[in-house]
Design a protein around this motif. Structure first.
Motif, PDB file in Angstrom:
ATOM      1  N   ALA A   1       0.873  -1.203  -0.014  1.00  0.00           N
ATOM      2  CA  ALA A   1       0.011   0.112  -0.014  1.00  0.00           C
ATOM      3  C   ALA A   1       0.840   1.336  -0.059  1.00  0.00           C
ATOM      4  CB  ALA A   1      -0.956  -0.012   1.228  1.00  0.00           C
ATOM      5  N   ARG A   2       1.988   1.203   0.817  1.00  0.00           N
ATOM      6  CA  ARG A   2       2.858   2.553   0.799  1.00  0.00           C
ATOM      7  C   ARG A   2       3.491   2.752  -0.439  1.00  0.00           C
ATOM      8  NH1 ARG A   2       7.898   0.875   4.571  1.00  0.00           N
ATOM      9  NH2 ARG A   2       8.685   2.828   3.760  1.00  0.00           N
ATOM     10  N   TRP A   3       3.516   2.008  -1.557  1.00  0.00           N
ATOM     11  CA  TRP A   3       4.111   2.276  -2.943  1.00  0.00           C
ATOM     12  C   TRP A   3       2.923   2.222  -4.142  1.00  0.00           C
ATOM     13  CZ3 TRP A   3       8.735   3.872  -2.088  1.00  0.00           C
ATOM     14  CH2 TRP A   3       9.438   3.430  -1.345  1.00  0.00           C
ATOM     15  N   CYS A   4       1.730   1.677  -3.779  1.00  0.00           N
ATOM     16  CA  CYS A   4       0.830   1.802  -4.803  1.00  0.00           C
ATOM     17  C   CYS A   4       0.153   3.512  -5.154  1.00  0.00           C
ATOM     18  CB  CYS A   4      -0.312   0.875  -4.623  1.00  0.00           C
ATOM     19  SG  CYS A   4       0.156  -0.824  -4.878  1.00  0.00           S
ATOM     20  N   GLY A   5       0.474   3.798  -6.151  1.00  0.00           N
ATOM     21  CA  GLY A   5       0.075   5.162  -6.490  1.00  0.00           C
ATOM     22  C   GLY A   5       1.271   6.189  -6.130  1.00  0.00           C
ATOM     23  N   ALA A   6       2.460   5.540  -5.791  1.00  0.00           N
ATOM     24  CA  ALA A   6       3.454   6.481  -5.310  1.00  0.00           C
ATOM     25  C   ALA A   6       4.117   7.094  -6.682  1.00  0.00           C
ATOM     26  CB  ALA A   6       4.621   5.777  -4.774  1.00  0.00           C
ATOM     27  N   THR A   7       3.934   6.665  -7.859  1.00  0.00           N
ATOM     28  CA  THR A   7       4.703   7.204  -9.113  1.00  0.00           C
ATOM     29  C   THR A   7       3.075   7.242 -10.040  1.00  0.00           C
ATOM     30  OG1 THR A   7       5.003   4.939 -10.088  1.00  0.00           O
ATOM     31  CG2 THR A   7       6.568   5.867  -8.668  1.00  0.00           C
ATOM     32  N   PRO A   8       3.421   7.846 -11.062  1.00  0.00           N
ATOM     33  CA  PRO A   8       2.359   7.783 -12.213  1.00  0.00           C
ATOM     34  C   PRO A   8       2.247   6.544 -12.928  1.00  0.00           C
ATOM     35  CG  PRO A   8       4.013   9.772 -12.583  1.00  0.00           C
ATOM     36  CD  PRO A   8       4.427   8.923 -11.248  1.00  0.00           C
ATOM     37  N   ASN A   9       3.002   5.314 -12.528  1.00  0.00           N
ATOM     38  CA  ASN A   9       3.235   4.404 -13.520  1.00  0.00           C
ATOM     39  C   ASN A   9       3.176   3.183 -12.386  1.00  0.00           C
ATOM     40  OD1 ASN A   9       4.012   2.019 -15.022  1.00  0.00           O
ATOM     41  ND2 ASN A   9       5.067   3.501 -16.613  1.00  0.00           N
ATOM     42  N   PRO A  10       2.201   2.271 -12.684  1.00  0.00           N
ATOM     43  CA  PRO A  10       1.980   1.049 -11.794  1.00  0.00           C
ATOM     44  C   PRO A  10       3.403   0.223 -11.750  1.00  0.00           C
ATOM     45  CG  PRO A  10       0.052   1.112 -13.086  1.00  0.00           C
ATOM     46  CD  PRO A  10       0.853   2.366 -13.678  1.00  0.00           C
ATOM     47  N   VAL A  11       4.083   0.278 -12.941  1.00  0.00           N
ATOM     48  CA  VAL A  11       5.245  -0.722 -12.983  1.00  0.00           C
ATOM     49  C   VAL A  11       6.302   0.027 -12.146  1.00  0.00           C
ATOM     50  CG1 VAL A  11       7.135  -1.403 -14.681  1.00  0.00           C
ATOM     51  CG2 VAL A  11       4.597  -1.619 -15.454  1.00  0.00           C
TER      52      VAL A  11
END
Length: 157
Positions: free
Chosen positions: A28-38
């Motif tokens: 959860a802490r990383w999902c959505g942290a960047t504009p790209n899911p990869v």
């Protein structure tokens, strides 16, 4: 914590991360942290590897531990058109972009930092290498021991 209990014991840890396989997964802490899911998945995998390396450091096991990071295949073309650039092809293809993967090794006192090689190796070679380093006979007719290459003692072909 368990790394440090018996410093004489041999250990083997394999962490197979599925993070960057479709569908991409991340904490959860990383999902959505960047504009790209990869990229979210890569950031999560990077964090996890750093946690494992920190645990080795805290246990005083870094100098006795060979760490190998690699992958099983190239990026899928439907997911990331430039992930294999400049190689042709991608996952499930016979072109070089489908199976050529980087290998990153950390083995203090054996492999100098920032060392590169043009030697060709495969994951079956990792299996043979680990068995031989553990003092066991390796039965893998298609694999070879990479220790001479890692130590810089071998011809790179």
């Amino acid at each position: 914590e368990t790394f440090g209990r018996d410093r004489r014991a041999r250990r083997y840890l394999m962490a197979s991360l599925n993070h960057v396989h479709s569908p991409n997964s991340c904490a959860a802490r990383w999902c959505g942290a960047t504009p790209n899911p990869v990229l979210d998945a890569v950031a999560d995998a990077d964090w996890l590897v750093s946690e494992l390396l920190d645990a080795l450091d805290a246990a005083g096991a870094t100098d006795k531990t060979l760490v190998i990071l690699t992958s099983d295949n190239g990026a899928p073309l439907s997911n990331d058109q430039r992930g294999n650039h400049p190689l042709r092809g991608g996952k499930a293809q016979v072109w070089e972009g489908g199976f050529r993967e980087p290998g990153i090794v950390r083995w203090p006192g054996v492999v100098a930092p920032r060392t590169t090689t043009r030697a060709i190796a495969a994951t079956i070679d990792v299996h043979v290498t680990l068995l031989r380093l553990a003092g066991l006979e390796a039965f893998a007719p298609d694999g070879r021991d990479l220790t001479p290459i890692l130590r810089g003692d071998a011809n790179e072909t």
